[in-house]
Design an enzyme around this catalytic site. Structure first.
Site, PDB file in Angstrom:
ATOM      1  N   ALA A 155     -11.582   2.385   4.550  1.00  0.00           N
ATOM      2  CA  ALA A 155     -10.667   1.561   3.755  1.00  0.00           C
ATOM      3  C   ALA A 155      -9.793   2.421   2.842  1.00  0.00           C
ATOM      4  O   ALA A 155      -9.943   3.643   2.763  1.00  0.00           O
ATOM      5  CB  ALA A 155     -11.460   0.546   2.946  1.00  0.00           C
ATOM      6  N   HIS A 156      -8.897   1.746   2.119  1.00  0.00           N
ATOM      7  CA  HIS A 156      -7.929   2.476   1.302  1.00  0.00           C
ATOM      8  C   HIS A 156      -8.596   3.230   0.144  1.00  0.00           C
ATOM      9  O   HIS A 156      -9.584   2.794  -0.418  1.00  0.00           O
ATOM     10  CB  HIS A 156      -6.820   1.553   0.785  1.00  0.00           C
ATOM     11  CG  HIS A 156      -7.280   0.365   0.007  1.00  0.00           C
ATOM     12  ND1 HIS A 156      -6.423  -0.635  -0.369  1.00  0.00           N
ATOM     13  CD2 HIS A 156      -8.495  -0.005  -0.476  1.00  0.00           C
ATOM     14  CE1 HIS A 156      -7.077  -1.550  -1.044  1.00  0.00           C
ATOM     15  NE2 HIS A 156      -8.339  -1.187  -1.133  1.00  0.00           N
ATOM     16  N   ASN A 157      -8.033   4.400  -0.127  1.00  0.00           N
ATOM     17  CA  ASN A 157      -8.438   5.273  -1.246  1.00  0.00           C
ATOM     18  C   ASN A 157      -9.794   5.945  -1.050  1.00  0.00           C
ATOM     19  O   ASN A 157     -10.313   6.573  -1.974  1.00  0.00           O
ATOM     20  CB  ASN A 157      -8.457   4.512  -2.579  1.00  0.00           C
ATOM     21  CG  ASN A 157      -7.234   3.665  -2.798  1.00  0.00           C
ATOM     22  OD1 ASN A 157      -6.117   4.115  -2.550  1.00  0.00           O
ATOM     23  ND2 ASN A 157      -7.437   2.439  -3.235  1.00  0.00           N
ATOM     24  N   GLN A 177       0.857  -1.184   0.000  1.00  0.00           N
ATOM     25  CA  GLN A 177       0.000   0.000   0.000  1.00  0.00           C
ATOM     26  C   GLN A 177       0.895   1.236   0.000  1.00  0.00           C
ATOM     27  O   GLN A 177       1.472   1.606   1.026  1.00  0.00           O
ATOM     28  CB  GLN A 177      -0.927  -0.026   1.212  1.00  0.00           C
ATOM     29  CG  GLN A 177      -1.780  -1.293   1.295  1.00  0.00           C
ATOM     30  CD  GLN A 177      -2.788  -1.399   0.165  1.00  0.00           C
ATOM     31  OE1 GLN A 177      -3.788  -0.681   0.133  1.00  0.00           O
ATOM     32  NE2 GLN A 177      -2.532  -2.287  -0.791  1.00  0.00           N
TER      33      GLN A 177
END
Length: 337
Positions: A237-239, A196
């Site tokens: 969560a990511h993004n 990540q």
């Protein structure tokens, strides 16, 4: 301790009654006594307002007739209450003391009047602004930047290269910048972790609750925009991008690469799928499951409320028959034609 006149001057309110009465603390209408200030923001509590033993109350002009004690009259008592509570707030504040058991890298840049608690760890090339409070056992990894007047409470974990703005509050045990849930599956079913590489960017005046996790981006950054409020035990969560002044209540989960607009309210225990967008000024009721983009502002609700067990069982039984009922209705429609 403050005089009622002093409080009214801070609130741009008008005193009705004894302006010299001394206020020692804040209490609810039913629990208040001498020296307490209370508030009334809901017509349901007019009886409690008329019976309160508080030394003063924060109210609007419309309910003044129900008040039998001193009052500060203003247009928004709830906002006024928040300002009064700031005056009485005893939460930790920076005092310029750095504990002898704090571990601080030589390359870290520490601003003026910064407090760092016992066993806190500040990594290489970290930049900490002025008037920042870092609680005991907090960890701030390499390359992270923290703006002025931000409170990082005890046991918070902030990963590398995170950017946090000014005036933020991050509560105990929050984790900022941990890896997002990124894995690639091989033909044999095995998983390969995807590094990540993005960051977490938290803009100014953001508050993040205890136990909340904000994952770093896979490639693009995860962004929490100015003025957002995130409750306890929320998963970002990511993004993900959270818009300005948007609030998420506890136990909500937002899956990867979803964008939530400005001024949204997300009820507790909501589940929001990944790779969708929610437009500005959207309200989502608690325990809702949002599976597709929302493009029109408004109130959305997608959950079943609790019912008595027998009633719920009957409802589920009927729901199981709905396909059969639809088929029968279509057959009847054909006969009528």
């Amino acid at each position: 301790m403050y005089s009622l006149d002093f409080l009214a001057s801070k609130l741009d309110g008008e005193v009705k009654g004894d302006k010299n009465v001394e206020i020692k603390k804040i209490a609810t209408l039913s629990q208040a006594g001498e020296g307490d200030i209370s508030f009334c923001t809901n017509p349901k509590y007019l009886k409690a307002l008329s019976e309160t033993k508080a030394s003063a109350v924060l109210i609007t002009e419309e309910v003044l007739e129900f008040c039998n004690t001193n009052a500060v009259v203003l247009s928004n008592p709830y906002m006024a209450l928040a300002k009064v509570m700031e005056l009485f707030d005893k939460s930790p504040r920076p005092d310029g003391k750095i504990h002898s058991k704090a571990v601080i890298a030589a390359s870290a840049i520490i601003g003026e009047n910064v407090t760092i608690g016992a066993n806190a760890v500040v990594g290489e090339n970290v930049v900490i602004g002025d008037n920042v409070y870092i609680g005991a056992c907090a960890t701030i990894d390499n390359g992270t930047k923290i703006g002025n007047d931000t409170l990082i409470k005890s046991n918070v974990s902030i990963a590398h290269d995170v950017v946090i703005g000014t005036g933020c509050i991050i509560h105990q045990n929050a984790v900022i910048g941990c890896d997002g849930f990124g894995n690639a599956r091989d033909e044999d079913g095995s998983w390969t972790k995807i590094p990540q590489l993005g960051r977490v960017i938290i803009e100014d005046d953001v508050e993040i609750g205890s136990g909340t996790t904000v994952d770093r981006g896979a490639i693009d950054d995860t962004i929490i925009k100015k003025g957002a409020r995130i409750d306890n035990l929320v998963q970002i969560a990511h993004n993900v991008v959270i818009g300005r002044n948007t609030a998420l209540a506890g136990v909500t989960a937002v899956a990867g690469s979803t964008t939530i607009g400005d001024n949204c309210l997300i009820g507790g225990q909501s589940a929001i799928t990944g790779h969708i967008s929610i437009c500005d000024n959207t309200i989502i009721g608690g325990a809702s499951n949002i599976g597709k983009s929302i493009t029109k502002p408004g109130m959305y609700y997608a959950a079943f409320e609790a019912k008595p067990r027998i009633q719920w069982g009957r409802f589920v039984a009927k729901l199981a028959k709905i396909d059969t009922l639809i088929t029968k209705v279509k057959q009847l429609e054909e006969k009528i034609k």
